[in-house]
Design a protein around this motif. Sequence first.
Motif, PDB file in Angstrom:
ATOM      1  N   VAL A 191       0.828  -1.205   0.000  1.00  0.00           N
ATOM      2  CA  VAL A 191       0.000   0.000   0.000  1.00  0.00           C
ATOM      3  C   VAL A 191       0.864   1.257   0.000  1.00  0.00           C
ATOM      4  CG1 VAL A 191      -1.707   1.338   1.285  1.00  0.00           C
ATOM      5  CG2 VAL A 191      -1.935  -1.125   1.147  1.00  0.00           C
ATOM      6  N   HIS A 192       0.554   2.159  -0.912  1.00  0.00           N
ATOM      7  CA  HIS A 192       1.167   3.474  -0.910  1.00  0.00           C
ATOM      8  C   HIS A 192       0.128   4.483  -0.459  1.00  0.00           C
ATOM      9  CE1 HIS A 192       4.895   3.123  -3.704  1.00  0.00           C
ATOM     10  NE2 HIS A 192       5.093   2.652  -2.497  1.00  0.00           N
ATOM     11  N   LEU A 193       0.535   5.334   0.489  1.00  0.00           N
ATOM     12  CA  LEU A 193      -0.422   6.298   1.030  1.00  0.00           C
ATOM     13  C   LEU A 193      -0.241   7.681   0.420  1.00  0.00           C
ATOM     14  CD1 LEU A 193      -0.554   5.584   4.840  1.00  0.00           C
ATOM     15  CD2 LEU A 193      -2.492   5.722   3.306  1.00  0.00           C
ATOM     16  N   TYR A 194      -1.365   8.310   0.144  1.00  0.00           N
ATOM     17  CA  TYR A 194      -1.399   9.707  -0.281  1.00  0.00           C
ATOM     18  C   TYR A 194      -2.406  10.381   0.632  1.00  0.00           C
ATOM     19  CZ  TYR A 194       0.643   7.898  -4.595  1.00  0.00           C
ATOM     20  OH  TYR A 194       1.438   7.280  -5.507  1.00  0.00           O
ATOM     21  N   SER A 195      -2.174  11.645   0.967  1.00  0.00           N
ATOM     22  CA  SER A 195      -3.157  12.277   1.832  1.00  0.00           C
ATOM     23  C   SER A 195      -3.515  13.662   1.341  1.00  0.00           C
ATOM     24  CB  SER A 195      -2.633  12.358   3.266  1.00  0.00           C
ATOM     25  OG  SER A 195      -1.725  13.417   3.378  1.00  0.00           O
ATOM     26  N   VAL A 196      -4.762  14.045   1.639  1.00  0.00           N
ATOM     27  CA  VAL A 196      -5.227  15.397   1.362  1.00  0.00           C
ATOM     28  C   VAL A 196      -5.711  15.958   2.688  1.00  0.00           C
ATOM     29  CG1 VAL A 196      -6.918  16.795   0.125  1.00  0.00           C
ATOM     30  CG2 VAL A 196      -5.966  14.758  -0.961  1.00  0.00           C
ATOM     31  N   GLY A 197      -5.259  17.154   3.029  1.00  0.00           N
ATOM     32  CA  GLY A 197      -5.688  17.763   4.289  1.00  0.00           C
ATOM     33  C   GLY A 197      -4.651  17.585   5.381  1.00  0.00           C
ATOM     34  N   ARG A 198      -4.501  18.611   6.197  1.00  0.00           N
ATOM     35  CA  ARG A 198      -3.438  18.617   7.192  1.00  0.00           C
ATOM     36  C   ARG A 198      -3.657  17.570   8.277  1.00  0.00           C
ATOM     37  NH1 ARG A 198      -3.326  24.029   7.652  1.00  0.00           N
ATOM     38  NH2 ARG A 198      -2.260  24.034   5.671  1.00  0.00           N
ATOM     39  N   LYS A 199      -4.932  17.330   8.626  1.00  0.00           N
ATOM     40  CA  LYS A 199      -5.213  16.390   9.716  1.00  0.00           C
ATOM     41  C   LYS A 199      -4.814  14.965   9.331  1.00  0.00           C
ATOM     42  CE  LYS A 199      -6.543  18.840  12.960  1.00  0.00           C
ATOM     43  NZ  LYS A 199      -6.018  18.760  14.317  1.00  0.00           N
ATOM     44  N   ALA A 200      -5.120  14.611   8.088  1.00  0.00           N
ATOM     45  CA  ALA A 200      -4.740  13.275   7.606  1.00  0.00           C
ATOM     46  C   ALA A 200      -3.219  13.173   7.536  1.00  0.00           C
ATOM     47  CB  ALA A 200      -5.361  13.015   6.239  1.00  0.00           C
ATOM     48  N   GLU A 201      -2.600  14.252   7.067  1.00  0.00           N
ATOM     49  CA  GLU A 201      -1.148  14.254   6.940  1.00  0.00           C
ATOM     50  C   GLU A 201      -0.480  14.051   8.300  1.00  0.00           C
ATOM     51  OE1 GLU A 201       0.495  18.004   5.931  1.00  0.00           O
ATOM     52  OE2 GLU A 201       2.357  17.158   5.165  1.00  0.00           O
ATOM     53  N   THR A 202      -0.891  14.835   9.299  1.00  0.00           N
ATOM     54  CA  THR A 202      -0.243  14.732  10.608  1.00  0.00           C
ATOM     55  C   THR A 202      -0.504  13.381  11.268  1.00  0.00           C
ATOM     56  OG1 THR A 202      -2.119  15.934  11.515  1.00  0.00           O
ATOM     57  CG2 THR A 202      -0.092  17.185  11.193  1.00  0.00           C
ATOM     58  N   TYR A 203      -1.687  12.803  11.004  1.00  0.00           N
ATOM     59  CA  TYR A 203      -1.974  11.489  11.576  1.00  0.00           C
ATOM     60  C   TYR A 203      -0.900  10.493  11.149  1.00  0.00           C
ATOM     61  CZ  TYR A 203      -4.346   7.052  12.485  1.00  0.00           C
ATOM     62  OH  TYR A 203      -4.660   5.794  12.932  1.00  0.00           O
ATOM     63  N   TYR A 204      -0.561  10.514   9.861  1.00  0.00           N
ATOM     64  CA  TYR A 204       0.401   9.531   9.360  1.00  0.00           C
ATOM     65  C   TYR A 204       1.847   9.915   9.659  1.00  0.00           C
ATOM     66  CZ  TYR A 204      -3.521   7.264   7.216  1.00  0.00           C
ATOM     67  OH  TYR A 204      -4.707   6.616   7.041  1.00  0.00           O
ATOM     68  N   THR A 205       2.167  11.198   9.562  1.00  0.00           N
ATOM     69  CA  THR A 205       3.558  11.593   9.842  1.00  0.00           C
ATOM     70  C   THR A 205       3.870  11.382  11.327  1.00  0.00           C
ATOM     71  OG1 THR A 205       2.784  13.865   9.954  1.00  0.00           O
ATOM     72  CG2 THR A 205       3.921  13.226   7.949  1.00  0.00           C
ATOM     73  N   PHE A 206       2.889  11.623  12.188  1.00  0.00           N
ATOM     74  CA  PHE A 206       3.110  11.437  13.620  1.00  0.00           C
ATOM     75  C   PHE A 206       3.418   9.979  13.925  1.00  0.00           C
ATOM     76  CE2 PHE A 206       1.416  10.590  17.925  1.00  0.00           C
ATOM     77  CZ  PHE A 206       2.232  11.454  18.636  1.00  0.00           C
ATOM     78  N   ARG A 207       2.798   9.078  13.158  1.00  0.00           N
ATOM     79  CA  ARG A 207       3.026   7.643  13.381  1.00  0.00           C
ATOM     80  C   ARG A 207       4.149   7.098  12.519  1.00  0.00           C
ATOM     81  NH1 ARG A 207      -1.609   9.202  14.642  1.00  0.00           N
ATOM     82  NH2 ARG A 207      -2.829   8.259  16.301  1.00  0.00           N
ATOM     83  N   ASP A 208       4.919   7.985  11.919  1.00  0.00           N
ATOM     84  CA  ASP A 208       6.059   7.594  11.092  1.00  0.00           C
ATOM     85  C   ASP A 208       5.674   6.667   9.958  1.00  0.00           C
ATOM     86  OD1 ASP A 208       8.128   9.059  12.001  1.00  0.00           O
ATOM     87  OD2 ASP A 208       8.641   7.670  13.628  1.00  0.00           O
ATOM     88  N   ARG A 209       4.487   6.906   9.419  1.00  0.00           N
ATOM     89  CA  ARG A 209       4.077   6.106   8.269  1.00  0.00           C
ATOM     90  C   ARG A 209       4.480   6.875   7.023  1.00  0.00           C
ATOM     91  NH1 ARG A 209      -0.845   3.598  10.203  1.00  0.00           N
ATOM     92  NH2 ARG A 209      -1.532   3.132   8.103  1.00  0.00           N
TER      93      ARG A 209
END
Lengths: 320, 85
Positions: free
Chosen positions: A114-132
């Motif tokens: 799975v490759h993740l793409y995100s739109v919106g800051r909340k989605a982005e921080t959710y994944y960056t915070f979890r080092d995904r």
Amino acid sequence: MGAQQRVFKAKINSTKSLRKIFKAMELIAASRIQKAIGRVKAASPYANALTRAVSAVATQSNVDHTLTTEPEEIRRAAVVVIGPDRGFAGAYSANVIREAEELIRLLTENGKDVHLYSVGRKAETYYTFRDRDLKKSWTGFSESPQAEHAREIGEVLLEDFHTAFEEDGVDEIYLVYTRFKSSVTQEPEYRRLIPLEVVDAEDAAETDQVPQSGGLPDRDKAKAHDEVFPLYEFEPGPAEVLDALLPRYIDSRILAALLNAAASEQAARQQAMKTATDNADELIKTYTRLANTARQAEITQEISEIVGGADSLAASGADD
Amino acid sequence: MSLNVTVVAADRSIWSGEAKRVVARTTEGEIGILSGHEPVLAIVAGGEVRIVTADDQTVRAQADGGFLSVENDRVNIVADQAELV
């Protein structure tokens, strides 16, 4: 004024000023919902015309297009999570992320990368915070997405789709977003964007009920509901027309998802802020009651002190 | 008999109404559509679309990329970006 009373007064005042903020945000969201719904509606003639045209080309000509043919083996999927830029919208962002996690789990169970793409800051921080790992993220337009934003996302996705698996390309693309059903219900859902499934008029009735075997149940098909298309003359040719139509179709699907998400975000925010305002009202009421009790208790105590003092004075006077 | 024409852009509907004639530029060249035209699905090359309405007014629209479809006297011009001139 007693110490207890002072504490309650301070709590009431701070809750009152918070309530003002919640109320203002509720009103702002309420006024923006209408605009967002209007934009969802305004974009639908374009989407409908495209869907019709794509179905017409696909049903009438036997052109095989990379975007419509199922790859022999799906080894990697791209998941685009469409979330909000700002919070204050209740469980809106958590819900869409949960839906995405569910989809990711399903895909990995099927042995897909799975490759993740995100739109919106909340989605982005959710994944960056979890080092995904995020392949790419877009922020700053979750509340008012434009056609250009959809095109930008579409371009990146198509490019990755056309890249070979060995060079980090993907074989299918999913969109995860919140569908706006009404101001009170918004449903997070995922849809497969590519490969497109353009269903022939004859097959439409059948596949409507039976989910296709293999892969995930696809809830989205360019349906040609029992519709018979006239015999179109294609200019320049069916393949070229399909070439030009499909990227647009994809962009319009992305735009539709973004607009739906924007409307859902405002609706969720309005609801969350309404609840917050109601809770603040409740708190103010409770604290006012407590403050009143404290004041009354203080007065009662003062009276009994005075009465007690007078009594003892009178008693000592009678002794003289 | 007149044509039923709609012009839509990605995010909104631009114009719709009755027309006598529509002229648009496709990748193959200019195409003129009158009532009774055969069904066509063509790529619009970008440029001006001229619509002669039922009451002989001319509506001009700038359409950038997209396609047009004709069937049963219904003309759909679908552009990425479009505006009336």
